[in-house]
Scaffold this motif. Sequence first.
Motif, PDB file in Angstrom:
ATOM      1  N   GLU A 144      27.751 -36.024 -13.262  1.00  0.00           N
ATOM      2  CA  GLU A 144      27.714 -34.997 -12.219  1.00  0.00           C
ATOM      3  C   GLU A 144      27.367 -35.695 -10.901  1.00  0.00           C
ATOM      4  N   PRO A 145      28.363 -36.294 -10.250  1.00  0.00           N
ATOM      5  CA  PRO A 145      28.086 -37.195  -9.120  1.00  0.00           C
ATOM      6  C   PRO A 145      27.365 -36.536  -7.942  1.00  0.00           C
ATOM      7  N   GLN A 146      27.403 -35.211  -7.824  1.00  0.00           N
ATOM      8  CA  GLN A 146      26.723 -34.543  -6.714  1.00  0.00           C
ATOM      9  C   GLN A 146      25.247 -34.271  -6.998  1.00  0.00           C
ATOM     10  N   GLN A 147      24.814 -34.579  -8.206  1.00  0.00           N
ATOM     11  CA  GLN A 147      23.412 -34.350  -8.565  1.00  0.00           C
ATOM     12  C   GLN A 147      22.493 -35.187  -7.685  1.00  0.00           C
ATOM     13  N   GLU A 148      21.511 -34.550  -7.070  1.00  0.00           N
ATOM     14  CA  GLU A 148      20.563 -35.249  -6.211  1.00  0.00           C
ATOM     15  C   GLU A 148      19.759 -36.289  -6.993  1.00  0.00           C
ATOM     16  N   ASN A 186      20.700 -38.465  -8.992  1.00  0.00           N
ATOM     17  CA  ASN A 186      21.329 -39.790  -8.976  1.00  0.00           C
ATOM     18  C   ASN A 186      20.733 -40.649  -7.858  1.00  0.00           C
ATOM     19  N   ARG A 187      20.606 -40.064  -6.670  1.00  0.00           N
ATOM     20  CA  ARG A 187      20.028 -40.801  -5.544  1.00  0.00           C
ATOM     21  C   ARG A 187      18.569 -41.159  -5.819  1.00  0.00           C
ATOM     22  N   ALA A 195      32.297 -42.952  -9.999  1.00  0.00           N
ATOM     23  CA  ALA A 195      31.966 -41.953  -8.983  1.00  0.00           C
ATOM     24  C   ALA A 195      30.787 -42.293  -8.077  1.00  0.00           C
ATOM     25  N   LEU A 196      30.014 -43.325  -8.389  1.00  0.00           N
ATOM     26  CA  LEU A 196      28.831 -43.642  -7.600  1.00  0.00           C
ATOM     27  C   LEU A 196      28.879 -45.096  -7.134  1.00  0.00           C
ATOM     28  N   ARG A 238      33.625 -37.475 -16.586  1.00  0.00           N
ATOM     29  CA  ARG A 238      33.221 -36.283 -15.848  1.00  0.00           C
ATOM     30  C   ARG A 238      33.161 -35.073 -16.778  1.00  0.00           C
TER      31      ARG A 238
END
Length: 357
Positions: A164-168, A170-171, A198-199, A219
């Motif tokens: 889920e590349p938009q997951q915060e 990850n950052r 994706a990242l 994904r």
Amino acid sequence: MSRPLQARVNLAAIRHNYRFARSLTEGRTVAVIKANAYGHGLAVVGETLAGADALGVATIEEALVLRSAGVRDRLLVLEGVFDRDALRVAIVQRLDIVIHSGYQLEMLAQEPDAAGLSLWLKIDTGMGRLGFSWREARAVYEKLRSLAPHSEITLMTHMACADEPQQEFNRTQLERFDAALDGESLPHSIANSAALLALPAARRDWSRVGIMLWGVNPRLDGVAHPQLRSSMEFESRLIAERRVEAGESVGYGCDYHFPGEGRFGIVACGYGDGYPRHAPTGTPVLVGGRRTRLVGRVSMDMLAVDLTALPDARVGTPVTLWGSALPVAEVATHAGTIAYELLTGLTGRVPRIYEND
């Protein structure tokens, strides 16, 4: 005549997918082939990927299967070792091992010959499984360096939400990883298949790819990736067919009743072969290359498919359970699971047929 069920494994597709993974990064890439190469056959796939930067397995036993098959590539044991006997095997077989727990540091201290092993220090940045807390990473690294002053040490972590590349989060994990040993010049390994795709910030010195080797997009939406090729055709044939009247049922529990006159076929495949027992009516299947659906419960050795709209389907007509025209991820979604489980769950009684197309 033998049972018609088989899994055709495309070795050329596996090589293609590995090359594609490597093309996404300037670093090196571990081909993760644990769990019998996700059901594809460990030794054969290991030989197929000869010359890879490294191969990854979960256990010492898997590493020994590869060494016995003549695979001399660099091998990374992702769960590390659990006792001194396994550590000695790693030394003799020249295996890279992951260090994720204090007891493994103690074993290294008791085994002087381990000083030259290539070690991967695992830092937990939020996955919550294996690894030392990112907050204690510096102290652990200093202890490890004192125990193995001549070893190559790679710092690694595992992403929890990369699919889920938009997951915060990850950052958050990337920030924790970079803070853990800031200032130390060590090789880094973060990206799994999902993160590699994706990242970009997770693409470091080493990536570790598993599911994309088999042509599966990691994904969660299950959409096929245009640059990946399916590595397996799981296929069988119709072994029986019959007509039914409205209201008749098929399978255990009489769960499915035909709404009108129709026809169904029986396929030689069931949960004893690794097809998911919990796949519901409506799960897609290809019969003679045309899409239809599973009806009724999956049995141990057989399943039923709707032939009402396929008048030409007969005993002997080919059936695809998953493959290039029916992605395994799509089947998994219908069954309420993931492609990883379907591939690794393929049982030993399914013959693997190896091709190089």
